[in-house]
Scaffold this active site. Sequence first.
Site, mmCIF file in Angstrom:
data_model
loop_
_atom_site.group_PDB
_atom_site.id
_atom_site.type_symbol
_atom_site.label_atom_id
_atom_site.label_comp_id
_atom_site.label_asym_id
_atom_site.label_seq_id
_atom_site.Cartn_x
_atom_site.Cartn_y
_atom_site.Cartn_z
ATOM 1 N N ARG A 28 -19.693 6.061 -9.405
ATOM 2 C CA ARG A 28 -20.542 5.395 -10.397
ATOM 3 C C ARG A 28 -21.879 5.109 -9.727
ATOM 4 O O ARG A 28 -21.932 4.726 -8.545
ATOM 5 C CB ARG A 28 -19.926 4.076 -10.872
ATOM 6 C CG ARG A 28 -18.787 4.220 -11.882
ATOM 7 C CD ARG A 28 -19.253 4.718 -13.245
ATOM 8 N NE ARG A 28 -18.177 4.828 -14.216
ATOM 9 C CZ ARG A 28 -17.443 5.926 -14.425
ATOM 10 N NH1 ARG A 28 -17.671 7.018 -13.726
ATOM 11 N NH2 ARG A 28 -16.492 5.931 -15.343
ATOM 12 N N GLU A 32 -27.885 4.817 -15.628
ATOM 13 C CA GLU A 32 -27.527 5.948 -16.476
ATOM 14 C C GLU A 32 -27.688 5.622 -17.962
ATOM 15 O O GLU A 32 -27.285 4.529 -18.375
ATOM 16 C CB GLU A 32 -26.058 6.310 -16.170
ATOM 17 C CG GLU A 32 -25.686 7.699 -16.560
ATOM 18 C CD GLU A 32 -24.331 8.095 -15.952
ATOM 19 O OE1 GLU A 32 -24.130 7.891 -14.738
ATOM 20 O OE2 GLU A 32 -23.503 8.585 -16.714
ATOM 21 N N HIS A 43 -23.518 13.797 -15.276
ATOM 22 C CA HIS A 43 -22.180 13.183 -15.355
ATOM 23 C C HIS A 43 -21.142 14.201 -15.864
ATOM 24 O O HIS A 43 -20.586 14.031 -16.953
ATOM 25 C CB HIS A 43 -22.212 11.933 -16.239
ATOM 26 C CG HIS A 43 -21.126 10.958 -15.883
ATOM 27 N ND1 HIS A 43 -21.280 9.606 -15.941
ATOM 28 C CD2 HIS A 43 -19.842 11.159 -15.469
ATOM 29 C CE1 HIS A 43 -20.156 9.009 -15.580
ATOM 30 N NE2 HIS A 43 -19.267 9.939 -15.271
#
Length: 323
Positions: A237, A266, A284
Amino acid sequence: MVVFLTRVFPEMERFKTLEALGVTLRVEERDGPLPREHLLRKIRDVDILVCSLAERIDEEVLNHAPALKMVATYSVGYDHLDLGALRTRQVWATHTPDVLTEATADLAWALLLSAARWVVPADDYVRRGKFRGWEATGFLGVELHGKTLGIVGAGRIGQAVARRAPGFGMRVVYTSRKRKPELEERTDARFLPIDELLRVSDVVSLHVPLTPETHHLLDRRRLFSMKDGAILINTARGPVVDERALVEALRSGPLFAAGLDVYEREPEVEDALKKLDRVVLLPHLGSATRETRGRMTAAVVESVRSFLEGERPPRYTIQELLE
Ligand code: NAP
Ligand code: GLV
């Protein structure tokens, strides 16, 4: 029972099988994050929510969802779910562990190889007609054979990344909360405290979940303590790394390159990162293979089905909710 999907997912026909159990399926016909105000408006009469990692499910959402009984996230990571609030309201939450492990491990290696060997800028060089014949000095990268791979977070994906290392002739070191005897046996991996791991690793690959303890686990001090010429891979992450410090560590610190699938803010990506051709940037994509996304859909459908059939806890319930 109303089952609400915040977007379309691969193999939608699997969701349709739930209708035989008497549920009403409501699907947002889009593929992208559902704007917050839409979610709040649409969730009022929903019993089961199928969401992605792009929708934050917190107290505010729960306040708008008096009928909610279950949240099934189409991801293994669940840092976007407020587990405390879900527990208080007795709302079950499930995720998709295991089925995406190998695909995400492959992607970490794709980033690693691309970052080590300039794959993206070299591809661009050819496309722009700059390739005039073999060069002795162009695009010199980093050899992996004989180097050390440091795994941070030796869970399902971290271990799958480590298992691929002997094929590339790399040594493995790892850090985690607990030692992993099976990993040590299979890959000769050596357990190290994180600061030592960062000092000795030529490549560091991150696989911890995002939690209060792992937020900025790689801060400025740690990034600047990494080995000269090291490569950082992040498929975990974004906020596990201090992204601004990462830019500095690439510009004027020890890092040779980075491969990123996830970002601190993000879907925003720092302009400074985009300007560095030693950084590979992906949107991603960790679990994005046809096979894996099919299995993720199957896992989510199975979770919902087990809840509807009265199983307590439903299949794939997030372990933390059971502790
Ligand atoms: P996992 O099996 O739970 O592994 C995570 C490991 O991290 C655990 O084994 C745990 O170690 C370790 N850990 C947790 N807190 C730690 C800490 N403070 N310090 C050191 N180690 C710590 O999860 P997974 O299935 O491998 O997935 C890992 C993460 O990858 C997910 O949470 C998600 O954020 C990310 N992910 C991203 C993508 C993508 O598309 N890029 C796809 C899938 C997953 P112990 O076992 O020692 O307790
Ligand atoms: C992807 O990031 C996931 O957590 O499944």
